[in-house]
Design an enzyme around this catalytic site. Structure first.
Site, PDB file in Angstrom:
ATOM      1  N   TYR A 150      24.036  34.742 -33.800  1.00  0.00           N
ATOM      2  CA  TYR A 150      25.463  35.386 -33.250  1.00  0.00           C
ATOM      3  C   TYR A 150      25.847  36.038 -34.433  1.00  0.00           C
ATOM      4  O   TYR A 150      26.072  35.205 -35.501  1.00  0.00           O
ATOM      5  CB  TYR A 150      25.848  34.490 -32.265  1.00  0.00           C
ATOM      6  CG  TYR A 150      27.262  35.336 -31.804  1.00  0.00           C
ATOM      7  CD1 TYR A 150      27.191  36.467 -31.159  1.00  0.00           C
ATOM      8  CD2 TYR A 150      28.601  34.744 -31.760  1.00  0.00           C
ATOM      9  CE1 TYR A 150      28.216  37.223 -30.555  1.00  0.00           C
ATOM     10  CE2 TYR A 150      29.699  35.436 -31.209  1.00  0.00           C
ATOM     11  CZ  TYR A 150      29.689  36.586 -30.554  1.00  0.00           C
ATOM     12  OH  TYR A 150      30.588  37.454 -30.062  1.00  0.00           O
ATOM     13  N   TYR A 205      34.788  31.437 -31.971  1.00  0.00           N
ATOM     14  CA  TYR A 205      33.604  30.876 -32.053  1.00  0.00           C
ATOM     15  C   TYR A 205      33.756  29.816 -32.809  1.00  0.00           C
ATOM     16  O   TYR A 205      33.422  29.804 -33.902  1.00  0.00           O
ATOM     17  CB  TYR A 205      32.647  31.917 -32.376  1.00  0.00           C
ATOM     18  CG  TYR A 205      30.900  31.658 -32.066  1.00  0.00           C
ATOM     19  CD1 TYR A 205      30.608  31.431 -30.746  1.00  0.00           C
ATOM     20  CD2 TYR A 205      30.147  31.320 -33.122  1.00  0.00           C
ATOM     21  CE1 TYR A 205      29.239  31.209 -30.602  1.00  0.00           C
ATOM     22  CE2 TYR A 205      28.900  31.157 -33.037  1.00  0.00           C
ATOM     23  CZ  TYR A 205      28.376  30.914 -31.778  1.00  0.00           C
ATOM     24  OH  TYR A 205      27.317  30.491 -31.487  1.00  0.00           O
TER      25      TYR A 205
HETATM   26  P1  NAD Z   1      21.950  28.854 -22.272  1.00  0.00           P
HETATM   27  O1  NAD Z   1      23.065  28.135 -21.529  1.00  0.00           O
HETATM   28  O2  NAD Z   1      21.018  29.619 -21.268  1.00  0.00           O
HETATM   29  O3  NAD Z   1      20.976  28.298 -23.264  1.00  0.00           O
HETATM   30  C1  NAD Z   1      21.358  27.030 -24.124  1.00  0.00           C
HETATM   31  C2  NAD Z   1      20.706  26.007 -23.761  1.00  0.00           C
HETATM   32  O4  NAD Z   1      20.889  24.938 -24.713  1.00  0.00           O
HETATM   33  C3  NAD Z   1      20.930  25.337 -22.293  1.00  0.00           C
HETATM   34  O5  NAD Z   1      19.528  25.465 -21.748  1.00  0.00           O
HETATM   35  C4  NAD Z   1      21.006  23.868 -22.913  1.00  0.00           C
HETATM   36  O6  NAD Z   1      20.680  22.928 -21.806  1.00  0.00           O
HETATM   37  C5  NAD Z   1      20.379  23.762 -24.051  1.00  0.00           C
HETATM   38  N1  NAD Z   1      20.691  22.587 -25.073  1.00  0.00           N
HETATM   39  C6  NAD Z   1      21.846  22.331 -25.366  1.00  0.00           C
HETATM   40  N2  NAD Z   1      21.760  21.362 -26.261  1.00  0.00           N
HETATM   41  C7  NAD Z   1      20.715  20.821 -26.471  1.00  0.00           C
HETATM   42  C8  NAD Z   1      19.915  19.865 -26.860  1.00  0.00           C
HETATM   43  N3  NAD Z   1      20.627  18.950 -27.750  1.00  0.00           N
HETATM   44  N4  NAD Z   1      18.646  19.863 -26.829  1.00  0.00           N
HETATM   45  C9  NAD Z   1      17.860  20.543 -26.102  1.00  0.00           C
HETATM   46  N5  NAD Z   1      18.225  21.716 -25.179  1.00  0.00           N
HETATM   47  C10 NAD Z   1      19.756  21.980 -25.475  1.00  0.00           C
HETATM   48  O7  NAD Z   1      22.876  29.987 -23.051  1.00  0.00           O
HETATM   49  P2  NAD Z   1      22.279  31.220 -24.099  1.00  0.00           P
HETATM   50  O8  NAD Z   1      23.679  32.016 -24.364  1.00  0.00           O
HETATM   51  O9  NAD Z   1      21.266  31.878 -23.611  1.00  0.00           O
HETATM   52  O10 NAD Z   1      21.855  30.603 -25.243  1.00  0.00           O
HETATM   53  C11 NAD Z   1      20.548  30.547 -25.776  1.00  0.00           C
HETATM   54  C12 NAD Z   1      20.771  30.948 -27.445  1.00  0.00           C
HETATM   55  O11 NAD Z   1      21.534  32.278 -27.457  1.00  0.00           O
HETATM   56  C13 NAD Z   1      21.642  30.298 -28.160  1.00  0.00           C
HETATM   57  O12 NAD Z   1      21.220  29.825 -29.586  1.00  0.00           O
HETATM   58  C14 NAD Z   1      22.961  30.908 -28.331  1.00  0.00           C
HETATM   59  O13 NAD Z   1      23.730  30.422 -29.508  1.00  0.00           O
HETATM   60  C15 NAD Z   1      22.386  32.219 -28.494  1.00  0.00           C
HETATM   61  N6  NAD Z   1      23.419  33.230 -28.112  1.00  0.00           N
HETATM   62  C16 NAD Z   1      24.076  33.495 -27.151  1.00  0.00           C
HETATM   63  C17 NAD Z   1      24.824  34.719 -27.074  1.00  0.00           C
HETATM   64  C18 NAD Z   1      25.631  35.012 -25.699  1.00  0.00           C
HETATM   65  O14 NAD Z   1      26.482  35.611 -25.862  1.00  0.00           O
HETATM   66  N7  NAD Z   1      25.229  34.145 -24.611  1.00  0.00           N
HETATM   67  C19 NAD Z   1      24.812  35.516 -27.952  1.00  0.00           C
HETATM   68  C20 NAD Z   1      24.195  35.374 -29.227  1.00  0.00           C
HETATM   69  C21 NAD Z   1      23.335  34.339 -29.324  1.00  0.00           C
END
Ligand code: NAD
Length: 286
Positions: A172, A182
């Site tokens: 991000y 954040y």
């Molecule tokens: P999401 O909730 O779908 O995914 C996050 C996942 O991480 C969840 O399934 C959760 O169970 C898992 N998780 C948390 N701690 C964990 C651990 N210790 N071991 C294994 N799994 C664990 O949300 P998302 O937003 O799709 O996130 C996915 C990636 O995308 C992340 O790296 C997030 O930072 C990144 N991201 C998200 C956004 C946004 O706006 N949603 C923007 C940029 C980047």
């Protein structure tokens, strides 16, 4: 033979991990996933009960198949690292082999090898606190779950990845620009993840011919993002200010991940690819 992808960080059908799984499945890959232990039961039972069937529909009308769901917790590398209270926690004691090392061993035993490794997970217990108010433990926990988790996964999976394989993580823009809200060291964790993408691209490229890239994704209303508390504001901000004034869909990030994992991207490694409707290129809001 079709490619086999392991996607870490899928626990529902709203996040980037699910969308990446779908794009890879649409491109013909076999899908296996890793689900955070505390979310495993509900994810597996929802999957079984058909709760995700509508979201499983691929462009050709067929349903995405997930060959296997593995329990995982990316903050523990091996059983010796797991504290007693976690070990005895009911949700954890109900599953086994969920540390990163054991997970890779289990995947090796079941499938032999993989071609694509996706890291789509992050966690920062103090994400809602400004960095100035973040505790050492909160900061280190964010780095452990969100940055070292990728180093650890790649380290354990590289030996079972076929040469020419690819790995992808999600980052991000808060790593390089100030995004108030954040917090908790999550901005620091994403900066580490991006820097590690370059160093690991070198090491895994030289040693095993594996590519390592990260996608800097725009805002998506995922479960994790809703927990941060400012996602609607970020989506509105992007709609108002990005070069492309449309809401970003998870599928667009999934498709970019499928490209990066494919031979079409065979010379791309160590890159941070923005998939954000171009918002990163703006200097001021207009
Ligand atoms: P999401 O909730 O779908 O995914 C996050 C996942 O991480 C969840 O399934 C959760 O169970 C898992 N998780 C948390 N701690 C964990 C651990 N210790 N071991 C294994 N799994 C664990 O949300 P998302 O937003 O799709 O996130 C996915 C990636 O995308 C992340 O790296 C997030 O930072 C990144 N991201 C998200 C956004 C946004 O706006 N949603 C923007 C940029 C980047």
């Amino acid at each position: 033979r079709g490619k086999r992808a392991f996607i870490a960080g899928v626990a529902d059908d709203h996040g980037y991990g699910w969308a990446i799984a779908k794009s890879l499945a649409a491109a013909g890959a076999e899908i296996i996933v890793g689900t955070w232990v505390p979310a495993l039961n509900i994810f597996e039972s929802s999957l079984r009960r058909g709760k995700f069937d509508e979201s499983r529909i691929l462009p050709d009308g067929s349903l995405m198949e997930i060959t296997k769901v593995y329990p995982m917790d990316a903050v523990y590398d091996s059983p010796e690292d797991v504290p007693e209270d976690v070990k005895s926690n009911k949700r954890y004691s109900g599953s086994s082999k969920w540390t990163v090392k054991e997970l890779a061993e289990a995947v090796k035993q079941d499938f032999g090898s993989i071609d694509i490794l996706v890291h789509s997970l992050a966690n920062g217990p103090e994400v809602t606190k400004p960095l100035l108010e973040t505790s050492r433990n909160g900061y280190l926990a964010a780095i452990s779950a969100s940055s070292y988790s990728f180093v650890s996964l790649l380290k354990e999976f590289v030996p079972i990845m076929n040469p020419g394989g690819a790995s992808i993580s999600l980052t991000y823009i808060a790593s390089e620009r100030i995004i108030p809200g954040y917090g908790g060291g999550m901005s620091s964790a994403k900066a580490a993840l991006e820097s590690d993408t370059r160093v690991l691209a070198f090491e895994a490229g030289r040693k095993h011919k594996i590519r390592v890239n990260t996608i800097s994704a725009g805002p998506l209303r995922s479960r994790a993002a809703k927990a941060i508390g400012f996602i609607d504001m970020m989506i509105d901000y992007s709609l108002a200010n990005a070069p492309l004034q449309k809401e970003l869909s998870a599928e667009e990030v999934g498709n970019a991940a499928a490209f990066l994992a494919s031979p079409l991207a065979s010379a791309i490694t160590g890159a941070v690819l923005y998939v954000d409707n171009g918002l990163n290129a703006m200097g001021v809001g207009v």
